[in-house]
Write a protein that holds these residues in place. Structure first.
Motif, PDB file in Angstrom:
ATOM      1  N   SER A  71       0.824  -1.211   0.000  1.00 15.60           N
ATOM      2  CA  SER A  71       0.000   0.000   0.000  1.00 15.60           C
ATOM      3  C   SER A  71       0.857   1.258   0.000  1.00 15.60           C
ATOM      4  O   SER A  71       2.014   1.221   0.411  1.00 15.60           O
ATOM      5  N   ARG A  75       1.568   8.028   6.339  1.00 16.12           N
ATOM      6  CA  ARG A  75       2.143   8.021   7.690  1.00 16.12           C
ATOM      7  C   ARG A  75       3.657   7.832   7.614  1.00 16.12           C
ATOM      8  O   ARG A  75       4.175   7.306   6.621  1.00 16.12           O
ATOM      9  N   ARG A  78       7.864   3.466  10.477  1.00 17.25           N
ATOM     10  CA  ARG A  78       8.293   3.082  11.819  1.00 17.25           C
ATOM     11  C   ARG A  78       9.706   2.509  11.720  1.00 17.25           C
ATOM     12  O   ARG A  78      10.124   2.106  10.631  1.00 17.25           O
ATOM     13  N   TYR A  87       5.539  -0.443   2.894  1.00 20.56           N
ATOM     14  CA  TYR A  87       4.622   0.539   2.293  1.00 20.56           C
ATOM     15  C   TYR A  87       5.406   1.346   1.277  1.00 20.56           C
ATOM     16  O   TYR A  87       6.636   1.376   1.315  1.00 20.56           O
ATOM     17  N   GLU A 106      -8.543   1.372  -3.957  1.00 20.84           N
ATOM     18  CA  GLU A 106      -9.332   1.944  -2.860  1.00 20.84           C
ATOM     19  C   GLU A 106      -8.409   2.808  -2.021  1.00 20.84           C
ATOM     20  O   GLU A 106      -7.199   2.603  -2.031  1.00 20.84           O
ATOM     21  N   TYR A 116      -4.256   5.919   3.357  1.00 23.58           N
ATOM     22  CA  TYR A 116      -3.748   4.623   2.913  1.00 23.58           C
ATOM     23  C   TYR A 116      -4.437   4.290   1.606  1.00 23.58           C
ATOM     24  O   TYR A 116      -5.628   4.590   1.445  1.00 23.58           O
ATOM     25  N   GLU A 136      -4.252  -6.563   2.648  1.00 20.55           N
ATOM     26  CA  GLU A 136      -4.511  -6.514   4.092  1.00 20.55           C
ATOM     27  C   GLU A 136      -4.853  -5.065   4.405  1.00 20.55           C
ATOM     28  O   GLU A 136      -3.974  -4.208   4.430  1.00 20.55           O
ATOM     29  N   ASP A 138      -8.053  -2.024   5.966  1.00 28.63           N
ATOM     30  CA  ASP A 138      -9.071  -1.803   6.993  1.00 28.63           C
ATOM     31  C   ASP A 138     -10.480  -2.029   6.431  1.00 28.63           C
ATOM     32  O   ASP A 138     -10.657  -2.312   5.242  1.00 28.63           O
TER      33      ASP A 138
END
Ligand code: 5GP
Length: 229
Positions: A71, A75, A78, A87, A106, A116, A136, A138
């Motif tokens: 995706s 953000r 990390r 990502y 989407e 995202y 994977e 939401d």
């Protein structure tokens, strides 16, 4: 931004199948995306905190032939996350430009914080190559994929990963104990709403044990792709 990080042949093993592959690929570009596709898109979704990432990681460790969509997100990475692997880390400006040009299957704003999105073309390419393909994402994103499936000529199987109980989800969500009372209450409310969405999806897998849940997810994929599990 080029989201194509690997070709279907590099990232997964095309499976032998008697399904016919369309030879005319002109409909694959952004302007004419109508199907039909040969592979079924598997969408793994579920409430925040249920452990989608852990189950998906176990699944792919056991079955490296599966391709997981990468995706785009606004953000920040990390520690340990790699651009293009975990990502595609993009700015808000880049994200919105890609969104406007229709390059996402989407998009969603998750936790009211970051954008995202699932890049569309790599998904179509892997499905067309009959590589087992999984997203994977939401709940909002999973709903959106279901809505768009017909328009894109895709068959979609949505899998809802559920916690063993509401109390267990709460324990996983607030276990870190770093949030304020208000944040905690907001998370609990979100968990309640998200759990109630279970019936919208095709398959429900309870994440009571990561190995077991990953095995069940593999059974779904194997069935959909005609692989001997
Ligand atoms: P995280 O930032 O912790 O990696 O992910 C936060 C949430 O965003 C997770 O529930 C994850 O499933 C979801 N997510 C990741 N990528 C996408 C995407 O492309 N679209 C949507 N709708 N949700 C995504």
């Amino acid at each position: 931004m080029n989201y194509q990080t690997s070709t279907p042949a590099e990232s997964g093993t095309p499976l032998s199948t008697d399904a016919t592959h369309p030879t005319d690929t002109t409909w694959m570009n952004d302007s004419s995306p109508a199907g039909p596709r040969t592979g079924r898109l598997i969408v793994l979704t579920g409430p925040a905190g249920v452990g989608k990432g852990t189950v998906e990681a176990k699944l792919r460790a056991d079955h490296p032939e599966i391709w997981l969509s990468v995706s785009a997100t606004t953000r920040a990475p990390r520690p340990g996350e790699v651009d293009g692997v975990n990502y595609h880390f993009v700015t808000e400006e880049e994200f919105l430009a890609e969104e406007r040009s229709g390059r996402f299957l989407e998009t969603a704003v998750v936790h009211g914080m970051a954008h995202y999105g699932t890049p569309l073309q790599p998904v179509l390419d892997h499905l067309d190559a009959h590589v087992p393909t999984i997203l994977e994402i939401d709940l909002q994103g999973a709903r959106r994929v279901k809505e768009r499936a017909a328009e894109l000529g895709m068959e979609v199987v949505t899998v809802f990963l559920a916690p063993p109980s509401f109390d267990e989800l709460v324990r996983r969500l607030v276990g870190r104990g770093t949030e304020t009372e208000e944040q905690r209450n907001r998370r609990l409310e979100t968990a309640r709403v998200e759990l109630a969405a279970e019936s919208e999806f095709d398959v429900v897998i309870v994440n009571d044990d990561v190995d077991r849940a990953a095995g069940e997810l593999w059974s779904v994929i194997a069935r959909e792709y005609g692989i001997k599990a």
